[in-house]
Motif scaffolding. Structure first.
Motif, short mmCIF file in Angstrom:
data_model
loop_
_atom_site.label_atom_id
_atom_site.label_comp_id
_atom_site.label_asym_id
_atom_site.label_seq_id
_atom_site.Cartn_x
_atom_site.Cartn_y
_atom_site.Cartn_z
N THR A 1 0.98 -0.94 -0.13
CA THR A 1 0.01 -0.04 0.32
C THR A 1 0.31 1.51 0.25
N GLY A 2 2.24 1.35 -0.13
CA GLY A 2 3.46 2.17 -0.47
C GLY A 2 3.56 2.93 1.30
N GLY A 3 3.17 2.27 2.21
CA GLY A 3 3.86 2.46 3.10
C GLY A 3 5.05 3.26 3.70
N ILE A 4 6.02 2.92 2.89
CA ILE A 4 7.77 2.62 3.08
C ILE A 4 7.76 3.54 1.74
N LEU A 5 7.36 3.49 0.74
CA LEU A 5 7.79 4.94 -0.42
C LEU A 5 6.49 5.87 0.46
#
Length: 344
Positions: free
Chosen positions: A199-203
């Motif tokens: 879901t893109g949390g690190i990004l």
């Protein structure tokens, strides 16, 4: 110059490691003068205060004025040239780093009274002081400091996975994601890849600190959801690729790979055994990572990277207990020319 950091205490090894990784990434020479529990004192070999505002597991940064014992405390307060330290107005706040018999309100009031008595022109402002004198109290030591800044943690609350436009179970907390980005040593403007972006949390966290981000995922639904989440948090400089992390080949290697590969019941590994998935991913990761780059990767406790990879050496390993049946391991890896392993 000495600076004092109040660490969050949420974990024993992650907060100090995050601080060290960030200082090393910014080429700031430092020495650890003192570290106990939530208090870390560093000697910084520069006149410029390093910007540590992107830290996840640190609460405050202060400049050390002096150090004393409870017995000599008042004498020390009287000897400090406060007119050179206090701008306009001030307040005194005490923070107990460990349990002591020292009474915080009494020591705050006493310090303020001593300063005011010898410097009547300095005004006390308890609501919004220009200068905050922070007393850090331990059993046998009191560090007298001037707070430089408090790290704003509001973002970690508003960016919780369930508050994003696109949500999927099993997403990592923004605080841990930010810490992993910091452990990777990536700097503003450098490229960072998450090959299992979900879901893109690190990004999101890497984008907020100014990294140029590349995300990949095998699932087109995740790519669409990540794009939605990145836009929601105002991140515009990104590249998203629908690809299998095991065969992903970038045109140009990146400075950092930070990732939390899928595991558990809610995650799809497309029927692959997890160990095989990690092994094959790490082979392509070697191709996609710069020679001086670093990987920060999360694994479940039953997957020990020491037994999986020969391509990388293990720089650090941290264990975080998530709940009764799951402990997460956070590894930082660097390219290994000799094939040996070591671990802090």
């Amino acid at each position: 110059m000495e600076i004092a950091l109040i660490l969050s205490g949420e974990h024993k090894t992650l907060p100090p490691s995050e601080v060290k990784s960030l200082l090393e990434a910014e080429n700031t020479k430092y020495k650890i003068k003192y570290h106990r529990d939530k208090l870390m004192i560093l000697e910084i070999q520069t006149d410029k205060i390093p910007n540590l505002s992107r830290l996840a597991y640190t609460h405050e940064i202060s400049q050390v004025i002096s150090k004393t014992t409870p017995r000599k405390f008042e004498e020390k307060i009287r000897s400090i040239p406060w007119e050179k330290i206090i701008e306009d107005n001030f307040a005194v706040r005490a923070k107990k780093i460990e349990k002591t018999t020292t009474d915080s309100p009494i020591i705050e009031k006493r310090t303020g009274t001593i300063i005011k008595k010898s410097h009547p022109h300095l005004q006390v402002n308890l609501e919004s002081p220009k200068t905050l004198i922070r007393l850090m109290i331990e059993k046998d030591k009191i560090f007298i400091t001037k707070r430089l800044y408090k790290i704003d943690k509001k973002h970690f609350n508003v960016a919780k996975p369930h508050k994003r436009p696109f949500f999927y179970p099993g997403s990592m907390s923004p605080k841990l994601a930010r810490c992993m980005v910091n452990l990777s040593g990536v700097r503003k403007g450098e490229r960072l890849l998450d090959p299992f972006c979900g879901t893109g949390g690190i990004l999101i966290e890497a984008g907020i600190v100014g990294a140029k981000i590349i995300g990949a995922d095998i699932d087109p639904k995740m790519i669409k959801g990540t794009e939605k989440n990145l836009k929601y948090y105002g991140i515009r400089d990104y590249e998203l690729i629908m690809a299998d992390a095991r065969s992903l080949k970038l045109e140009k290697p990146v400075k950092a790979i930070v990732t939390d590969p899928p595991y558990g019941i809610s995650a799809s590994t497309r029927g692959e055994k997890q160990e095989k998935l990690y092994k094959e991913f790490l082979k392509t990761a070697k191709y996609n990572l710069q020679e001086d780059g670093r990987i920060c990767i999360a694994t479940p406790h039953y997957l020990q990277l020491e037994n999986i990879t020969d391509e990388f050496k293990i720089k650090e390993k941290h264990a975080i207990r998530m709940h009764k049946s799951l402990t997460r391991l956070i590894y930082t890896l660097e390219k290994d020319s000799g094939g040996s392993h070591h671990c802090k």
